[in-house]
Design a protein around this motif. Structure first.
Motif, mmCIF file in Angstrom:
data_model
loop_
_atom_site.group_PDB
_atom_site.id
_atom_site.type_symbol
_atom_site.label_atom_id
_atom_site.label_comp_id
_atom_site.label_asym_id
_atom_site.label_seq_id
_atom_site.Cartn_x
_atom_site.Cartn_y
_atom_site.Cartn_z
ATOM 1 N N SER A 309 5.148 1.914 6.349
ATOM 2 C CA SER A 309 5.970 2.467 5.263
ATOM 3 C C SER A 309 7.449 2.123 5.392
ATOM 4 O O SER A 309 8.200 2.294 4.442
ATOM 5 C CB SER A 309 5.798 3.986 5.198
ATOM 6 O OG SER A 309 6.212 4.600 6.402
ATOM 7 N N TYR A 314 5.582 -1.707 1.278
ATOM 8 C CA TYR A 314 4.658 -0.602 1.533
ATOM 9 C C TYR A 314 5.356 0.765 1.529
ATOM 10 O O TYR A 314 4.778 1.747 1.984
ATOM 11 C CB TYR A 314 3.960 -0.796 2.891
ATOM 12 C CG TYR A 314 3.117 -2.048 2.947
ATOM 13 C CD1 TYR A 314 1.935 -2.143 2.223
ATOM 14 C CD2 TYR A 314 3.516 -3.151 3.705
ATOM 15 C CE1 TYR A 314 1.170 -3.297 2.261
ATOM 16 C CE2 TYR A 314 2.755 -4.306 3.751
ATOM 17 C CZ TYR A 314 1.585 -4.375 3.023
ATOM 18 O OH TYR A 314 0.825 -5.525 3.052
ATOM 19 N N TYR A 316 6.500 2.510 -1.200
ATOM 20 C CA TYR A 316 6.262 3.280 -2.429
ATOM 21 C C TYR A 316 7.553 3.936 -2.922
ATOM 22 O O TYR A 316 7.565 5.087 -3.326
ATOM 23 C CB TYR A 316 5.159 4.330 -2.216
ATOM 24 C CG TYR A 316 3.809 3.715 -1.952
ATOM 25 C CD1 TYR A 316 2.937 3.417 -2.995
ATOM 26 C CD2 TYR A 316 3.416 3.395 -0.652
ATOM 27 C CE1 TYR A 316 1.707 2.824 -2.755
ATOM 28 C CE2 TYR A 316 2.176 2.799 -0.408
ATOM 29 C CZ TYR A 316 1.336 2.516 -1.465
ATOM 30 O OH TYR A 316 0.111 1.935 -1.223
ATOM 31 N N LEU A 378 4.540 6.242 -9.252
ATOM 32 C CA LEU A 378 4.649 6.477 -7.817
ATOM 33 C C LEU A 378 4.892 7.941 -7.483
ATOM 34 O O LEU A 378 4.838 8.323 -6.302
ATOM 35 C CB LEU A 378 5.777 5.629 -7.230
ATOM 36 C CG LEU A 378 5.621 4.111 -7.346
ATOM 37 C CD1 LEU A 378 6.746 3.408 -6.588
ATOM 38 C CD2 LEU A 378 4.273 3.643 -6.837
ATOM 39 N N TYR A 389 1.946 5.556 1.649
ATOM 40 C CA TYR A 389 1.261 4.667 2.588
ATOM 41 C C TYR A 389 0.454 5.462 3.605
ATOM 42 O O TYR A 389 0.988 6.335 4.297
ATOM 43 C CB TYR A 389 2.251 3.773 3.335
ATOM 44 C CG TYR A 389 1.534 2.823 4.284
ATOM 45 C CD1 TYR A 389 1.094 1.601 3.836
ATOM 46 C CD2 TYR A 389 1.280 3.194 5.603
ATOM 47 C CE1 TYR A 389 0.416 0.734 4.672
ATOM 48 C CE2 TYR A 389 0.600 2.341 6.450
ATOM 49 C CZ TYR A 389 0.159 1.112 5.985
ATOM 50 O OH TYR A 389 -0.523 0.269 6.817
ATOM 51 N N ASP A 426 2.429 -2.039 -2.287
ATOM 52 C CA ASP A 426 2.575 -0.750 -2.970
ATOM 53 C C ASP A 426 2.691 -0.888 -4.486
ATOM 54 O O ASP A 426 2.693 0.113 -5.207
ATOM 55 C CB ASP A 426 3.766 0.039 -2.415
ATOM 56 C CG ASP A 426 5.093 -0.707 -2.554
ATOM 57 O OD1 ASP A 426 5.114 -1.789 -3.184
ATOM 58 O OD2 ASP A 426 6.105 -0.216 -2.026
#
Length: 898
Positions: A309, A314, A316, A378, A389, A426
């Motif tokens: 993340s 990744y 988001y 999201l 993630y 993502d």
């Protein structure tokens, strides 16, 4: 040359050799001499043992008699306390029978059993292999390039699973995604969509998926019952038929008798906990009751894996859309598209688009609206969790073996649960705990019957198996449908069709939200297979192996899948297995394809003299799908000349192989591949290699192999017309040329220290697809393949072998991607390559007592930050272009032996 002519010539050659070869048995020597020596030993008449055996050892005994003779000599030398001479006799015995296991004979003295084991440990690891020709043969005389990792190697190096070992082997490139296939293992410079062109086996039973030929080689294979792992380099279709295209990896586990030794019951365990909340347990138990021995091995492995993340693709983060180029994604042109748009919006005035001639252009207001709708996606929840993630891995494995006289019966089953977000990003998929999980499963039941029909001359082995491979119905993908990824329609290199472009524009005009779409998948295939093979030694200088096999398979054509939800509601509890549809469900014959395969092979090895041996073999395969499909007939030869003067071994090898197109390649469709191709032909390869190996007193091993492989008819995706637009389709269009060098060395410096090193050079090119108005193809560098690899390691033992320290080094050269390579879609990597990197890994083991050994494992000790290339197209849209790898990580583990 036609197969029938080739087989006739081979039979004639073997006949001539049989007629003109003299028997080695000399008058005055034979089994009765062994019997006399045994009687002398039983009466403690040790001089009688020597007088019976010594005169016959040079030329009088055949190989089987020499094994018994050296065994009796070793026992005799021990009885008179001549340990050094006993050691020499055992070395000679193991030269003729490297697989000898003294624990199976309970009447042997402990001193003899212990000395045999000591000698075996000090000898070259794995002097005998079985995976090249499906028969035992000397490692250095086998007609292929082979490497072996032993049980001791696996434990000392701190391998917590059997996928890690490819880091330290020559000839392999590994791209770990920790996603659908966990990792992609490419052998000898051949880059494919998945790990699908190397044959993986456990105890000679194939692990590759029946439907896709993908091998899901993750962390599920146990370690506690492994005896050794044999890696065969180069084509092996002469013995294995289809799909042993690049080589073979065979994990050989211990039989119940080997696990027990002299015990009636035993248990061993490997338990570990480490970074990323990784924990596992690996247990093997064995017992004996009457004439039956049984072993059971189980393994469970769980990990949250590396948290990615912190990386932009990744994280988001809605703010990522602030820098996205929506004009490139939403503008479209073409007379048909513009007309469709005007008709669709004739009664509506929109501030989001403007039509200019044949072009439709998004306005600033349209860009802002699309950006806000993408951001909102999201902030939603899916599967009861916020979008974010997560990745996780769960694996389970169970294997049982039962041995009874000449019969071995076994059952194996495993299943995985793997997050798939790393395969994309993502802006494409949600995390594992949002419903993005892939769950392959495999089960096999098999029985092996072995019978020595004629002592030392003819052995029969029959293997029957029933195997099931599945993608179970809880497998699902949670895919984002939004404006920046064009609803997952666009693939790099293509353009949106007019209907799709208008639909996307209409959605924006009507302020439709971006949404998450959950799709469940299911696949089930099964196969019954039987192989009968005979190993014969009709004359002392000739060994022959031949076999016949058939396979009857029911293979699924396309996924069963079902779209569960286009909304934020929790998906209903259903399954693709029961409710899903396939593109083939309504076609004649349905979605299951009956496949029938036949194969027969014959290979002979003739010792021309004490220095030269010649191996000649060939295999014929036939395949039929339903009434008219399948590849028909294939024939693949192998010829190898081996020259072994002294401690040197020279090999010259030529072999061919073929890769049958999988059911997945033939029939499965996707949003970007809308045309199936049931008429795919097999891939083909012809391989030539030269090697030289050197062995010094079983303490120093040096080897180098040079090879050249020519690939043709490679199945790959190409763009083809489809209505008013284009789509992808699998076709036999690929051509590749790969040459390389593998070198390896092992040095036993002393009783305490051993070092190894290997080097790989790879020069791999693919011919580009012939485009319109082109008459000559251009060569492309094969993407994701490093030109140079160097691996090295040192192992030391201290405190009377109670403490062991192991340190391993890996250097992986730069991996080219992007334009000019076979992975042209991977354009996001700076400088068009994944940079070279070096890793340092270590393991320290300490034997606490006779029952418990503790080990501390550390990987990437220098905390190097690096990434592996993405899988398949690696376009950064539907397929992630990279996967950041683990930083420094560790594991504490305990080995328990009862």
């Amino acid at each position: 040359m036609k197969p029938a002519v080739y087989i006739a010539l081979l039979a004639t050659l073997l006949g001539i050799l049989a007629i003109n070869t003299e028997a080695i048995a000399q008058q005055g020597c034979g089994d009765y001499k062994i019997k006399d020596a045994q009687e002398s030993y039983d009466r403690a008449n040790f001089n009688g043992v020597f007088s019976s055996l010594m005169p016959c050892l040079e030329n009088g005994f055949d190989d089987k008699q020499k094994i018994l003779a050296y065994k009796l000599l070793a026992l005799t030398y021990l009885a008179i306390d001549s340990t050094q001479q006993a050691n020499s006799a055992i070395v000679q015995m193991l030269n003729y029978n490297p697989s000898y296991e003294p624990e199976s004979d309970l009447l042997l003295p402990y001193r003899f059993v212990n000395l045999v084991n000591v000698v075996k440990e000090s000898r070259t690891q794995s002097m005998q292999v079985t995976s090249v020709s499906k028969k035992p043969e000397d490692l250095y005389k086998a007609p292929a390039t082979v490497m072996v990792l032993t049980e001791e190697d696996i434990r000392q190096r701190g391998y917590t699973d059997l996928e890690i070992l490819f880091n330290d082997l020559p000839g392999f490139d590994v791209s770990r995604t920790y996603a659908i296939t966990y990792s992609n293992v490419f052998q000898r410079g051949y880059r494919s969509d998945n790990t699908e062109r190397t044959l993986f086996m456990v105890d000679g039973i194939e692990e590759n998926d029946l439907w896709s030929n993908i091998v899901y080689w993750a962390t599920q294979i146990p370690i506690t019952n492994v005896k050794r792992i044999e890696i065969v380099y180069g084509p092996a279709s002469t013995i294995y038929g289809a799909n042993a295209f690049l080589g073979v990896v065979n994990v050989i586990t211990k039989t119940p008798k080997e696990i027990l030794g002299r015990k009636k019951a035993t248990l061993s365990a490997d338990i570990g906990y480490g970074t990323y909340n990784t924990r596992y347990m690996d247990v093997t138990a064995a017992a004996k009751a009457g004439g039956v021995t049984l072993s059971v091995t189980g393994r469970a492995y769980f990990s949250d894996l590396n948290d990615l993340s912190k990386y932009r693709e990744y994280d988001y983060n809605p703010a990522d859309y602030d820098s996205f180029n929506y004009s490139k994604a939403l503008n479209f042109k073409g007379k048909s598209a513009a007309e469709r748009y005007k008709i669709l919006n004739s009664s509506t005035t929109t501030p989001y688009f403007t039509a200019v001639g044949d072009s439709v252009l998004v306005t600033a207001a349209g860009i802002e609206a699309a950006r806000n709708l993408d951001k909102q996606a999201l902030t939603q929840t899916l599967n009861g969790r916020s979008i974010g993630y997560t990745n996780e891995l769960k694996t389970y494995y169970l294997k049982a073996k039962m041995s009874l006289d000449n019969l071995l019966i076994s059952f194996e089953t495993w299943n995985l649960s793997q997050g798939t977000v790393n395969s994309a990003n993502d802006n494409s998929r949600a995390g594992a705990r949002n419903g993005n999980v892939w769950r392959p499963l495999q089960s096999v039941f098999y029985a092996v019957y072995t019978n020595e029909l004629i002592k030392d001359k003819l052995t029969l082995i029959n293997t029957s198996q029933y195997r099931v491979t599945e993608i179970i119905d809880q497998s699902s993908t949670a895919v984002l449908k939004n404006y920046s990824n064009q609803g997952q329609i666009l693939v790099t290199g293509d353009t949106l069709s007019a209907p799709s472009a208008v639909r996307l524009a209409s959605n924006l005009v009507n302020q439709k939200k971006a949404y998450w779409e959950t799709m469940y998948y299911y696949q089930h295939s099964n196969q019954f297979r039987n192989e009968l093979r005979l190993m014969a030694s009709p004359i002392p200088k000739l060994d022959v192996i031949g076999g016949f096999e058939f396979r009857s398979s029911s293979l699924q054509g396309d996924y069963k899948n079902i779209l569960i939800s286009r909304t934020l509601a929790t998906p209903i509890d259903t399954s693709a297995k029961d409710y899903g549809k396939s593109s083939l469900d309504n076609t004649p014959g349905g979605n299951l394809f009956e496949v029938f395969n036949l194969g027969t092979f014959l290979q002979g090895t003739y010792a021309v003299n004490s220095l030269i041996s010649l191996t000649v073999g060939g295999r014929y395969d036939y395949s039929r799908i339903r009434e008219t499909g399948g590849y028909g007939s294939e024939f693949n030869p192998r010829i190898a000349l081996v020259y072994t003067p002294g401690r040197l071994a020279f090999k010259a090898i030529y072999a061919t192989a073929f890769q049958d197109a999988s059911s997945k390649d033939r029939y499965a469709l996707s949003s970007t591949r809308r045309l199936a191709n049931p008429y795919l032909r097999p891939d083909h390869v012809a391989n030539m290699e030269l090697s030289v190996n050197y062995s010094l007193h079983n303490r120093t091993q040096l080897g180098i192999t040079a090879y050249y492989s020519k690939f043709s008819d490679i199945v790959e995706e190409t763009s083809v017309p489809y209505g008013n637009t284009t789509t992808q389709q699998k076709k036999n269009t690929g051509v590749a040329n790969i040459m390389g060098v593998q070198a390896n060395a092992t040095f036993v410096l002393s009783e305490q220290f051993q070092v190894y090193a290997n080097y790989t050079f790879t020069d791999a090119t693919r011919e580009d697809t012939l485009k319109k108005n082109e008459t000559k193809r251009t060569n492309l560098v094969v993407g994701d393949i490093a030109r140079h690899h160097v691996n090295a390691g040192i192992n030391g033992n201290f405190l009377n072998k109670r403490l062991n320290a192991n340190l391993r080094f890996n250097y992986v050269g730069a991996k080219p991607v992007g334009p000019g390579t076979s992975v042209a879609t991977n354009t996001m990597q700076p400088n068009g390559e994944f940079p070279a990197y070096m890793l340092l890994n270590g393991a320290i083991s300490y034997q606490v007592n006779r029952v418990v050994t503790a080990q501390l494992v550390g990987n990437n000790l220098l905390n190097k930050e690096y990434s592996d290339p993405g899988a398949r197209s690696a376009n950064g849209i539907s397929q992630g272009y990279r996967t950041p790898q683990k930083g420094i990580n560790g594991m504490i583990r305990f080995f328990i032996s009862l």
